[in-house]
Design an enzyme around this catalytic site. Sequence first.
Site, PDB file in Angstrom:
ATOM      1  N   ASP A 316     -27.545 -20.877  24.384  1.00 49.59           N
ATOM      2  CA  ASP A 316     -28.679 -20.847  23.768  1.00 49.59           C
ATOM      3  C   ASP A 316     -28.860 -21.920  22.456  1.00 49.59           C
ATOM      4  O   ASP A 316     -27.948 -21.614  21.283  1.00 49.59           O
ATOM      5  CB  ASP A 316     -29.578 -19.565  23.591  1.00 49.59           C
ATOM      6  CG  ASP A 316     -31.077 -19.759  23.050  1.00 49.59           C
ATOM      7  OD1 ASP A 316     -31.881 -20.165  24.083  1.00 49.59           O
ATOM      8  OD2 ASP A 316     -31.164 -19.335  22.030  1.00 49.59           O
ATOM      9  N   GLU A 351     -27.522 -25.696  25.994  1.00 48.67           N
ATOM     10  CA  GLU A 351     -29.007 -26.116  25.928  1.00 48.67           C
ATOM     11  C   GLU A 351     -28.795 -26.965  24.754  1.00 48.67           C
ATOM     12  O   GLU A 351     -28.572 -26.520  23.723  1.00 48.67           O
ATOM     13  CB  GLU A 351     -29.934 -24.575  25.739  1.00 48.67           C
ATOM     14  CG  GLU A 351     -31.221 -25.084  25.437  1.00 48.67           C
ATOM     15  CD  GLU A 351     -32.250 -23.930  24.930  1.00 48.67           C
ATOM     16  OE1 GLU A 351     -33.219 -23.839  25.408  1.00 48.67           O
ATOM     17  OE2 GLU A 351     -31.746 -23.149  24.139  1.00 48.67           O
TER      18      GLU A 351
END
Length: 469
Positions: A316, A351
């Site tokens: 993330d 990401e």
Amino acid sequence: MTPGLGAHVERGVTRFAVRAPRAEALDLCLFDGEAETRHAMAREGEVWALDIAGDLAGTCYGYRAHGTYAPEQNLWFDPAKLLVDPYALELDRRFVQHPRLGHYGEDTADLVPRAVVTGPLAEVPHQPPLFERGGLIYEINVRSFTLLHTDVPEAERGTIAALAHPAVIAHLQKLHVSAVELMPIVAWIDERHLPPLGLANHWGYNPVAMMALDPGLCPGGVAELRAAVAALHAGGIGVILDLVFNHSGESDVHGGTLSLRGLDPAAYARAPGGGLINDTGCGNTLDFANPAVRQLMIDSLAHFVRHCGVDGFRFDLAPVIARGPGFDPNAPIFAELAAEPVLADRIMIAEPWDIGPGGYQLGHFPPHWLEWNDRYRDDVRRFWKGEATIGTLATRIAGSSDLFGADCPKGSKSVNFLAAHDGFTLADTVSYAHRHNHANGEDNRDGHGENHSWNGGVEGPSDDPAILA
């Protein structure tokens, strides 16, 4: 794993060790029910350690750190705060949000989870990752995916164990899933503003303990995750963990003192003026220029491979791990991950954006990394609406060579997706024109605003990480 850190049982002795370089004294707190016994630890350089005779597997413990309390100097030592071991592998309860967590001098032993001494853990034989490039990665929120499944025993619904049920695996096989990507399953805490609204963080992107599985999702601990991974592998399905190393749930200066803040506050990146850097939008950013932070990440990943057999990881807000403070495509973490034997062959998925300066880094991660491709999502949706050309669509479907180059090692780096947990679901995309996240009390400010949805003129709800508690 870094030698000595955490709680380890060996030859009839349990050794506790925790990094707290600026603490003046440290207590190990052992619990028998609610009864707490404190033991002074000894300094060994930047680490505090204590050996206790006997096999203490199953014992609950925490730490209390003594020293200066001066937040303006990045010093948060408060012996009233029970602190979770950053190297804890299991916890006895979930985190709960409470104002006392952030108030100096107020004891939190009744609020904060205790780590559990696990004892020696079985290792999974190292195998090549079960992953098919070009296959279907199926993103799963474990609780939502299994909570209402009538074929799963009621006691297992909403847990990691449910993923091992034959009915669940048969469903994934019917969809031709190559790998499941589990949204965060390590222990997290609700953001401060949610409890007063009657809401809870459902997605888990606010971790505190980076290795410890959330007791609500995985009450059986490491053994439960290992069994689920083995069952999925037997069904031909790989397992990817979505992990958050960009920030911790200790939040901004008004947040709670739960773990790293009370032990090693230098783990958090700070601006020249002393304020916390917030490249995550969550109040703090872990400092990957700090070797101890990088080692915590490496040790966490190695634990999940060595003891659970997972095939890879999705990161993330991944640019944070390459910040020092600016993004560096040659940041030390990439070489260090590649040098760790159990991690060198794992699937790594970025990401590739955060909200910090220069935070959009699609196409700039190492050649062997995969990257979430939001340009694919947007351009395919735009083509569907008649706003993009057939050439643009062909470029995206063919692997986005304009973004990743024409000669990517082992094929394309692009993880193509039309919908994920961020922004509109597929159902929303064909139903609504704009986000409408009013139920969570955020004044419709949260969530992706440019969804390129097909339907015009209709307002309605989209997905959101906060749900009614």
